[in-house]
Design a protein around this motif. Structure first.
Motif, PDB file in Angstrom:
ATOM      1  N   LEU A  97      -5.027  -3.257  -1.655  1.00 23.97           N
ATOM      2  CA  LEU A  97      -4.690  -3.409  -0.246  1.00 23.97           C
ATOM      3  C   LEU A  97      -3.639  -2.342   0.023  1.00 23.97           C
ATOM      4  O   LEU A  97      -2.528  -2.405  -0.522  1.00 23.97           O
TER       5      LEU A  97
ATOM      6  N   PRO B 116       4.811  -6.198   2.831  1.00 27.53           N
ATOM      7  CA  PRO B 116       4.711  -5.834   4.245  1.00 27.53           C
ATOM      8  C   PRO B 116       4.969  -7.040   5.144  1.00 27.53           C
ATOM      9  O   PRO B 116       4.648  -8.177   4.786  1.00 27.53           O
TER      10      PRO B 116
ATOM     11  N   LYS C  80     -10.122  -2.957   7.961  1.00 25.74           N
ATOM     12  CA  LYS C  80      -8.739  -2.979   8.404  1.00 25.74           C
ATOM     13  C   LYS C  80      -8.336  -4.432   8.628  1.00 25.74           C
ATOM     14  O   LYS C  80      -9.009  -5.171   9.351  1.00 25.74           O
TER      15      LYS C  80
ATOM     16  N   HIS D  52      -0.001  -2.310  -1.896  1.00 25.49           N
ATOM     17  CA  HIS D  52       0.840  -3.503  -1.804  1.00 25.49           C
ATOM     18  C   HIS D  52       0.114  -4.762  -2.271  1.00 25.49           C
ATOM     19  O   HIS D  52       0.751  -5.797  -2.461  1.00 25.49           O
TER      20      HIS D  52
ATOM     21  N   CYS E 125      -1.114  -0.380   2.369  1.00 24.08           N
ATOM     22  CA  CYS E 125      -0.316  -0.473   3.588  1.00 24.08           C
ATOM     23  C   CYS E 125       0.550   0.779   3.638  1.00 24.08           C
ATOM     24  O   CYS E 125       1.354   1.010   2.719  1.00 24.08           O
TER      25      CYS E 125
ATOM     26  N   TRP F 175      -0.595  -3.786   9.709  1.00 22.83           N
ATOM     27  CA  TRP F 175      -1.991  -3.433   9.475  1.00 22.83           C
ATOM     28  C   TRP F 175      -2.136  -2.710   8.143  1.00 22.83           C
ATOM     29  O   TRP F 175      -1.342  -1.828   7.817  1.00 22.83           O
ATOM     30  N   CYS F 176      -3.149  -3.092   7.377  1.00 20.86           N
ATOM     31  CA  CYS F 176      -3.426  -2.478   6.083  1.00 20.86           C
ATOM     32  C   CYS F 176      -4.936  -2.285   5.966  1.00 20.86           C
ATOM     33  O   CYS F 176      -5.687  -2.693   6.852  1.00 20.86           O
ATOM     34  N   GLN F 177      -5.363  -1.672   4.859  1.00 15.29           N
ATOM     35  CA  GLN F 177      -6.792  -1.461   4.648  1.00 15.29           C
ATOM     36  C   GLN F 177      -7.171  -1.885   3.241  1.00 15.29           C
ATOM     37  O   GLN F 177      -6.395  -1.731   2.300  1.00 15.29           O
TER      38      GLN F 177
END
Length: 264
Positions: free
Chosen positions: A222, A151, A179, A229, A224, A156-158
């Motif tokens: 993680l 990415p 987040k 990712h 995304c 933004w990812c979680q």
């Protein structure tokens, strides 16, 4: 995980002289939690897996295929992976929820180039003894496409996990999530004084708050978009510390290896 941490048990400390000191700690020994996050709706992340040893949650992971879980290599370093259990369909690990499915591990595959001292190639595959029953509480998470780039910085990812919520190893009320924002590799490597290796991905809070992962969150994904990712690998002494961004294994670099193992 935790600090340079659950990572095979090494704790990375930064001292006034900017010298780096390594101390040995058992994996996941620092009671901690997803930092700056929140509890998610039960079973809204059905791909999440809990890796347990001696009845205790040790690491996270995600379900890729009905018999295959992806996690971090340091989670099974110095342990017999066949002595562990994998729990799927969980939200609150303190109770035996009817949605939970418990599996023994038939086989484990650590990446052949995993380097505990640097955390390079920190990824493993766990083959369950039988296939999981997929449904509302148990589901799959996709890998990045072959050849996919990580990415972009700023995305933004979680990140999710069941890391403990105190130094007394108290479990959280349920699965937690934070987040976070992807950080450029050069910026991250500068923060880590050039210690990053290829196939590592960094993320941190997008503001001044501490936000990210900590000890027993190791191996968790993680996410995304709708794909995994990254895998929780290591962080600084203080979980979620923006000065030492969280470091993940870059999953896209291992897609060919993963499918090769599964298709053996």
């Amino acid at each position: 995980m935790g600090s340079w941490a659950g990572a095979g048990g090494c704790l990375l400390l930064s001292v006034a002289t900017s010298t780096l000191i390594l101390l040995t700690r058992p994996p996941g020994s620092w009671g901690a939690r997803i930092i700056g996050g929140h509890e998610v709706a039960p079973h809204s992340r059905p791909y999440m897996a809990s890796l347990r040893f001696q009845g205790q949650h040790h690491c996270g992971g995600f379900l890729l295929r009905a018999r295959w879980v992806v996690s971090a290599a340091h989670c099974i370093k110095d342990r017999d992976p066949l002595a562990g259990l994998v729990v799927l369909g969980a939200h609150d690990l303190r109770v035996a929820e009817t949605t939970q499915q418990v599996f023994s591990i038939q086989d484990a595959f650590t990446h052949p180039d995993y380097q505990p001292s640097t955390h390079a190639n920190d990824i493993c595959l766990l083959k369950l003894n039988v296939s999981a029953a997929l449904g509302g509480a148990v589901g799959l998470l996709k890998l990045p496409r072959r050849g996919a780039r990580p990415p972009k910085a700023g995305a933004w990812c979680q990140v999710n996990g069941w890391g403990a919520v105190s130094d007394f190893q108290d479990l959280p009320p349920g699965l937690m999530e934070a987040k976070v924002r992807v950080l450029g590799s050069d910026t991250c490597n500068n923060s880590w004084s050039g210690r990053l290796r290829p196939a590592m991905l960094c993320a941190r809070s997008g503001d001044s708050r501490r936000r990210g992962f900590c000890s027993a969150d190791s191996g968790g994904p993680l996410v995304c978009g709708s794909r995994a990712h990254g895998l929780v690998s290591f962080s600084g002494l203080w979980c979620g510390d923006p000065k030492y961004p969280d470091v993940y294994t870059q999953v896209s670099a291992f897609v060919t290896w993963i499918w090769g193992v599964i298709q053996q």
